[in-house]
Scaffold this active site. Structure first.
Site, mmCIF file in Angstrom:
data_model
loop_
_atom_site.group_PDB
_atom_site.id
_atom_site.type_symbol
_atom_site.label_atom_id
_atom_site.label_comp_id
_atom_site.label_asym_id
_atom_site.label_seq_id
_atom_site.Cartn_x
_atom_site.Cartn_y
_atom_site.Cartn_z
ATOM 1 N N GLU A 167 0.800 -1.235 0.000
ATOM 2 C CA GLU A 167 0.000 0.000 0.000
ATOM 3 C C GLU A 167 0.833 1.286 0.000
ATOM 4 O OE1 GLU A 167 -3.051 -0.095 2.986
ATOM 5 O OE2 GLU A 167 -4.063 -1.786 2.064
ATOM 6 N N GLU A 352 -5.548 -8.611 0.613
ATOM 7 C CA GLU A 352 -6.268 -8.282 1.854
ATOM 8 C C GLU A 352 -7.717 -8.015 1.523
ATOM 9 O OE1 GLU A 352 -4.779 -4.983 4.213
ATOM 10 O OE2 GLU A 352 -2.721 -5.669 3.954
#
Ligand code: FCB
Length: 450
Positions: A167, A352
């Protein structure tokens, strides 16, 4: 009612965590502090000043955790490496105990028939490197590449899947522009530099990896955003495309288009510290793309808000415990957009997906058995898995799905107040109690309903 998502037989099911969120053992065996240890000490930054010094104590309990995952039927575990455990103080000297821990973890996974999926950087930068400027400095990209080289040399025989960085959007926006995450900086100039240096680090790591001859796939994980416009008004579409350029394009365009998005360079006039050859490095082919997904935004044009973007009203009333709207349909849209963007062939993994719920640990008064009835999480998982199946049926090259998270853990600024685990962690005793959702995933993975 259980309806089985129609997923391919070879679809990979995994569970995910990150080093700072689960390991604990903050000052053991040579590990030195990271930016989250420091950030947690600043009053008001993290819920109740919680830090990751103990967390879910996985450093000492990895065998129990691997056994639990394997018994549930997980085929892979996505974990990350604590940089300052392997290279204390962010220096050059390798800490053999740090390496040994990750070798033990991978070996344990293999012994239980699971794959080891290793994220090289999931946010826990050694404090010393932050003191030198962190991601605002180009040198940090080379420092992380050095860590990666050490990991390739010492874990290369055991890791089945590598993820360079988790991320980049959160690292840069939350860490350097909004000051909400460690290191808590609010500075547009340093933010813009951090974007380029994180992108560069990814490319340098992939280049380094290709020199090793190792064969396990390597990719990057992004939390991509593909919001929907409130109406068909072209202005709303423009607000959405601005947002996509800022949140997804900043990190995808350098890899897949060898440039930064035009909105950012031409309209906003941002100047990135790009040196000759950087885009060739960043755009090295990767073997897969990891996508983290939680929720979808709805946006419209605004004459007054930054970048002409404003959140619009929405119809989805369901929210997870952290206040994120539950929008499974957004996952299907995002996967299709990403597949179009990357040319339709690059394999994807959801690295995720999951929900934070208001979990209550209960005890059966007769048997003393503890349980957590987390029906909301089961519904969340089920709905998103069905979207994965639909995406695959529509031609998206999605190969697997990792639940966030295996176990309750340190949820960054929320400390231990938010629980994302399939397994409940009783932080007082460190007892693990599988929630109902863990058994739901077990049934999905066992092929129930085939
Ligand atoms: C993601 C992070 C992960 C976890 C989830 C809930 O942004 O990658 O560490 O905190 O959100």
């Amino acid at each position: 009612m259980f309806t089985r998502p129609d997923l391919p037989k070879d679809f990979l099911f995994g569970a995910a965590t990150a080093s700072y969120q689960v390991e604990g053992a903050g000052s053991e065996d040579g590990r030195t502090p990271c930016i989250w240890d420091d950030f947690a000490k600043i009053p008001g930054k993290v819920y109740m000043g919680h830090d990751g010094s103990v967390a879910a104590d996985q450093y000492h309990r990895y065998k129990e955790d691997v056994a639990l995952m394997a018994d549930l039927g997980f085929q892979a575990y996505r974990f990350s490496v604590s940089w300052s455990r392997v290279l204390p103080n962010g220096g050059d000297k390798v800490n053999p105990k740090g390496i040994q821990y990750y070798r033990n973890l991978c070996t344990e996974l293999h012994n239980r028939g699971m794959k080891a999926c290793c994220t090289i950087y999931h946010w826990d930068m050694p404090s010393e490197l932050q003191a030198k400027g962190g991601w605002a400095e180009r040198d940090t990209a080379y420092r992380l590449t050095y860590l990666a080289k050490v990991l390739f040399e010492n874990l290369g025989d055991l890791v089945d899947m590598w993820i360079t960085i988790n991320e980049a959007m959160c690292i840069t926006f939350l860490g350097y522009q909004m000051g909400m995450h460690a290191p808590g900086i609010k500075d547009n100039d340093r933010f813009i530099k951090s974007v380029h240096h994180v992108n560069l680090a990814h490319g340098l790591i992939v280049s380094e990896y290709r020199k090793t001859g190792l064969k396990a796939p390597i990719g990057i994980t992004h939390n991509l955003e593909f919001p929907r416009p409130a109406t068909k008004d072209p202005k709303d579409a423009k607000a959405v495309s601005n947002h996509i350029a800022l949140r997804s394009g900043l990190f995808m365009a350098p890899i897949f288009r060898k440039r930064y998005p035009e909105y950012v360079t031409d309209e906003l006039g941002w100047g990135f510290p790009v040196q000759d050859g950087d885009f060739d490095i960043i755009s090295q082919p990767i073997d897969f793309l990891g996508i983290n997904y939680y929720s979808e935004h709805v946006l419209r044009w605004s004459d007054t808000q930054p970048n002409n973007i404003e959140a619009a009203e929405r119809w989805e009333e369901r929210m997870s415990g952290i206040g994120w709207r539950i929008t499974p349909h957004g996952l299907l849209r995002l996967l299709k957009w990403t597949s179009d963007y990357t040319g339709g062939k690059l394999p994807f993994y959801i690295t995720e997906n999951g929900a934070c719920c208001d979990d209550r640990l209960e005890t059966d008064t007769k048997t003393g058995k503890q349980f957590v009835h987390d029906e909301q999480r089961i519904r969340y998982l089920s709905e998103h898995l069905h979207m994965c199946a639909q995406a695959i049926n529509q031609g998206v090259p999605l190969k697997g799905y990792f639940c966030w998270s295996f176990i309750d853990n340190y949820e960054w600024t929320y400390g231990y107040s938010m629980r994302f685990g399939l397994v409940y962690c009783d932080y007082e005793t460190q007892k693990r109690i599988p929630k109902d959702s863990a058994y739901f995933m077990r049934d999905v993975m066992a092929g129930y309903g085939d």
